[in-house]
Design a protein around this motif. Structure first.
Motif, PDB file in Angstrom:
ATOM      1  N   VAL A  71     -60.063  32.231 -22.363  1.00 33.11           N
ATOM      2  CA  VAL A  71     -58.864  32.275 -21.534  1.00 33.11           C
ATOM      3  C   VAL A  71     -59.032  33.370 -20.491  1.00 33.11           C
ATOM      4  N   GLY A  72     -58.511  33.100 -19.294  1.00 31.87           N
ATOM      5  CA  GLY A  72     -58.473  34.082 -18.220  1.00 31.87           C
ATOM      6  C   GLY A  72     -57.131  34.015 -17.518  1.00 31.87           C
ATOM      7  N   MET A  73     -56.940  34.856 -16.498  1.00 33.28           N
ATOM      8  CA  MET A  73     -55.664  34.904 -15.778  1.00 33.28           C
ATOM      9  C   MET A  73     -55.899  34.660 -14.293  1.00 33.28           C
ATOM     10  N   TYR A  74     -55.181  33.681 -13.760  1.00 29.88           N
ATOM     11  CA  TYR A  74     -55.318  33.334 -12.341  1.00 29.88           C
ATOM     12  C   TYR A  74     -54.770  34.461 -11.489  1.00 29.88           C
ATOM     13  N   MET A  75     -55.509  34.788 -10.404  1.00 28.08           N
ATOM     14  CA  MET A  75     -55.150  35.880  -9.510  1.00 28.08           C
ATOM     15  C   MET A  75     -54.607  35.386  -8.172  1.00 28.08           C
ATOM     16  N   GLY A  76     -54.896  34.139  -7.855  1.00 31.71           N
ATOM     17  CA  GLY A  76     -54.655  33.640  -6.511  1.00 31.71           C
ATOM     18  C   GLY A  76     -55.972  33.529  -5.769  1.00 31.71           C
ATOM     19  N   ASN A  77     -55.959  32.805  -4.651  1.00 23.95           N
ATOM     20  CA  ASN A  77     -57.155  32.656  -3.803  1.00 23.95           C
ATOM     21  C   ASN A  77     -58.341  32.051  -4.561  1.00 23.95           C
ATOM     22  N   GLY A  78     -58.057  31.228  -5.574  1.00 21.56           N
ATOM     23  CA  GLY A  78     -59.131  30.564  -6.317  1.00 21.56           C
ATOM     24  C   GLY A  78     -59.891  31.469  -7.255  1.00 21.56           C
ATOM     25  N   LEU A  79     -59.371  32.656  -7.554  1.00 17.87           N
ATOM     26  CA  LEU A  79     -60.053  33.616  -8.415  1.00 17.87           C
ATOM     27  C   LEU A  79     -59.285  33.818  -9.716  1.00 17.87           C
ATOM     28  N   ASP A 133     -59.395  43.246  -2.149  1.00 15.07           N
ATOM     29  CA  ASP A 133     -58.922  43.163  -0.772  1.00 15.07           C
ATOM     30  C   ASP A 133     -58.163  41.877  -0.497  1.00 15.07           C
ATOM     31  N   SER A 134     -58.411  40.852  -1.295  1.00 17.37           N
ATOM     32  CA  SER A 134     -57.778  39.558  -1.034  1.00 17.37           C
ATOM     33  C   SER A 134     -56.883  39.109  -2.183  1.00 17.37           C
ATOM     34  N   LEU A 135     -56.446  40.040  -3.002  1.00 16.80           N
ATOM     35  CA  LEU A 135     -55.669  39.696  -4.185  1.00 16.80           C
ATOM     36  C   LEU A 135     -54.248  39.243  -3.863  1.00 16.80           C
ATOM     37  N   ILE A 136     -53.795  38.298  -4.605  1.00 16.58           N
ATOM     38  CA  ILE A 136     -52.382  37.987  -4.785  1.00 16.58           C
ATOM     39  C   ILE A 136     -51.612  37.901  -3.465  1.00 16.58           C
ATOM     40  N   ALA A 166     -45.218  38.319 -13.544  1.00 16.32           N
ATOM     41  CA  ALA A 166     -46.554  37.738 -13.613  1.00 16.32           C
ATOM     42  C   ALA A 166     -47.514  38.504 -12.702  1.00 16.32           C
ATOM     43  N   LEU A 167     -47.047  38.854 -11.497  1.00 20.56           N
ATOM     44  CA  LEU A 167     -47.877  39.640 -10.580  1.00 20.56           C
ATOM     45  C   LEU A 167     -48.246  40.993 -11.185  1.00 20.56           C
ATOM     46  N   ALA A 168     -47.284  41.619 -11.860  1.00 22.06           N
ATOM     47  CA  ALA A 168     -47.549  42.911 -12.484  1.00 22.06           C
ATOM     48  C   ALA A 168     -48.584  42.760 -13.608  1.00 22.06           C
ATOM     49  N   ALA A 169     -48.525  41.647 -14.328  1.00 25.83           N
ATOM     50  CA  ALA A 169     -49.511  41.405 -15.382  1.00 25.83           C
ATOM     51  C   ALA A 169     -50.904  41.246 -14.786  1.00 25.83           C
ATOM     52  N   VAL A 170     -50.999  40.539 -13.650  1.00 29.99           N
ATOM     53  CA  VAL A 170     -52.289  40.374 -12.969  1.00 29.99           C
ATOM     54  C   VAL A 170     -52.835  41.734 -12.540  1.00 29.99           C
ATOM     55  N   LYS A 171     -51.986  42.548 -11.947  1.00 30.48           N
ATOM     56  CA  LYS A 171     -52.435  43.861 -11.471  1.00 30.48           C
ATOM     57  C   LYS A 171     -52.938  44.717 -12.626  1.00 30.48           C
ATOM     58  N   TYR A 172     -52.286  44.608 -13.766  1.00 30.74           N
ATOM     59  CA  TYR A 172     -52.763  45.349 -14.941  1.00 30.74           C
ATOM     60  C   TYR A 172     -54.167  44.885 -15.316  1.00 30.74           C
ATOM     61  N   ALA A 173     -54.370  43.566 -15.398  1.00 28.07           N
ATOM     62  CA  ALA A 173     -55.680  43.037 -15.792  1.00 28.07           C
ATOM     63  C   ALA A 173     -56.764  43.461 -14.801  1.00 28.07           C
ATOM     64  N   VAL A 174     -56.470  43.351 -13.510  1.00 25.02           N
ATOM     65  CA  VAL A 174     -57.459  43.713 -12.492  1.00 25.02           C
ATOM     66  C   VAL A 174     -57.775  45.210 -12.549  1.00 25.02           C
ATOM     67  N   SER A 175     -56.792  46.008 -12.878  1.00 25.00           N
ATOM     68  CA  SER A 175     -57.011  47.462 -12.939  1.00 25.00           C
ATOM     69  C   SER A 175     -57.989  47.842 -14.048  1.00 25.00           C
ATOM     70  N   LYS A 176     -58.197  46.947 -15.013  1.00 24.14           N
ATOM     71  CA  LYS A 176     -59.082  47.241 -16.133  1.00 24.14           C
ATOM     72  C   LYS A 176     -60.519  46.761 -15.900  1.00 24.14           C
ATOM     73  N   VAL A 177     -60.752  46.058 -14.795  1.00 21.48           N
ATOM     74  CA  VAL A 177     -62.059  45.432 -14.584  1.00 21.48           C
ATOM     75  C   VAL A 177     -63.176  46.471 -14.535  1.00 21.48           C
ATOM     76  N   LYS A 178     -62.999  47.526 -13.784  1.00 20.90           N
ATOM     77  CA  LYS A 178     -64.078  48.504 -13.627  1.00 20.90           C
ATOM     78  C   LYS A 178     -64.295  49.350 -14.865  1.00 20.90           C
ATOM     79  N   ILE A 179     -63.228  49.626 -15.591  1.00 18.84           N
ATOM     80  CA  ILE A 179     -63.343  50.546 -16.724  1.00 18.84           C
ATOM     81  C   ILE A 179     -63.373  49.838 -18.070  1.00 18.84           C
TER      82      ILE A 179
END
Length: 338
Positions: free
Chosen positions: A300-308, A211-214, A223-236
């Motif tokens: 290593v991780g990927m910054y999402m914005g909002n300190g996450l 709800d508070s991403l990017i 870079a934003l598209a790369a973040v969205k890809y990574a976040v889309s994999k979190v649940k699965i």
């Protein structure tokens, strides 16, 4: 070879994260010596897992590069062999011509030649036959020496690869042992202790995080598209050693897959990724920046914005969104694009 071991329900990470034991209503560690001792032991195990995991990733890169080098050397050897064979054929033809014509009177050759004009043309170069033959032989010897050098390089590389593959197998076995060691330790805990061990106060609700991403409009689109890809994999997504998708990842593998989705290639190693792009100050982070942890680097991780940030955390937690301020041993960031 790819290690596919997944241990769920209690094993502390490859990527070296110290387990957070405190939680709402949790007792102080000193009040629970069993859990306190277990945590101390798991901290040691996870540190060794982290070191082994990065060695494993780096060695895999070296193996891949070595195999590519052997393939290139073999292609070069084939081309060099063609050059040597062609020179040998030329030298043989010149030597045969010189041998066939030796001792034959030039006048007789002229009279008996079916094409006197061609013979006279050839005769004009006869004085250079010996010089040409010597030049051909010297060139042949030089090219043969080059061929031998290439063959020695290929043999040396194959020997090196064999040693690295043995080391690769040994690392595989040691990682397996550490996974089992950690699992046995966790299995000795009570159910309540395991629940406390699995508590992750620094992780963020996946739905809340979305709800508070990017919200950084200045971030690079890729870079934003790369973040969205990574976040889309979190649940699965699941954590699997050496994997880079589409549903299993390790920490650097998630970065590889995310940027690959936007046409950017990264090496599959957190330390190797630390040399990609350009350094970025923590105060200037933007979505898509790679974040690195521990010294020496092994997460290593990927910054999402909002300190996450989003990362493949470990076999126990799989993929996760975490508050950067709560994660230990931050070492720096690199901007891949933008």
């Amino acid at each position: 070879m790819r290690l596919r071991t997944v241990v769920r329900g209690g094993l502390v990470a490859l990527c070296g994260l110290a387990v957070v034991l405190a939680g709402p209503g949790a007792r102080p560690a000193s009040a629970d010596p069993t859990l306190d001792d277990a945590k101390a032991q798991l901290d040691k195990i996870e540190q060794r897992q982290s070191e082994l995991g990065e060695q494993w990733a780096e060695l895999k890169l070296q193996l891949d590069q070595g195999k590519q080098k052997v393939a290139t050397l073999n292609a070069d050897i084939a081309e060099q062999q063609r050059k040597v064979d062609a020179l040998r054929s030329q030298a043989q033809q010149v030597a045969l011509s010189r041998f066939q014509n030796r001792g034959v009177d030039i006048t007789i050759q002229l009279v008996t030649s079916p094409d006197p004009d061609a013979f006279l043309s050839d005769l004009s170069t006869m004085g250079r036959v010996d010089a040409n033959l010597n030049s051909l032989l010297q060139d042949y010897q030089a090219q043969q020496a080059n061929l031998s050098d290439l063959q020695r390089s290929a043999n040396d590389q194959v020997t090196t690869l064999a040693a690295e593959e043995r080391r690769f197998g040994a690392l595989h076995d040691e990682l397996e042992k550490k996974l089992l060691e950690g699992q046995r330790l966790v299995d000795q805990l009570t159910e309540q202790e395991r629940q406390r061990l699995n508590a992750d106060d620094d992780s963020v609700s996946r739905d809340d995080a979305r709800d508070s991403l990017i919200d950084d409009a200045s971030a690079n689109a890729r870079a934003l598209a790369a973040v969205k890809y990574a976040v889309s994999k979190v649940k699965i997504g699941q954590y699997v050693w050496g994997s880079e998708g589409p549903t299993t990842f390790d920490c650097s593998g998630l970065m590889v897959a995310s940027y690959r989705s936007v046409g950017i290639s990264l090496p599959h190693s957190s330390r190797a990724q630390f040399s990609v792009g350009r350094p970025v100050a923590r105060s200037e982070l933007k979505p898509g920046d790679l974040l690195f942890f521990y010294n020496p680097i092994h997460h290593v991780g990927m910054y999402m914005g909002n300190g996450l940030f989003v990362h493949a955390r470990n076999p126990r937690n799989d993929l996760e969104i975490t508050r950067l301020d709560s994660y230990p041993a931050y070492q720096g960031a690199r901007r891949v694009v933008g």
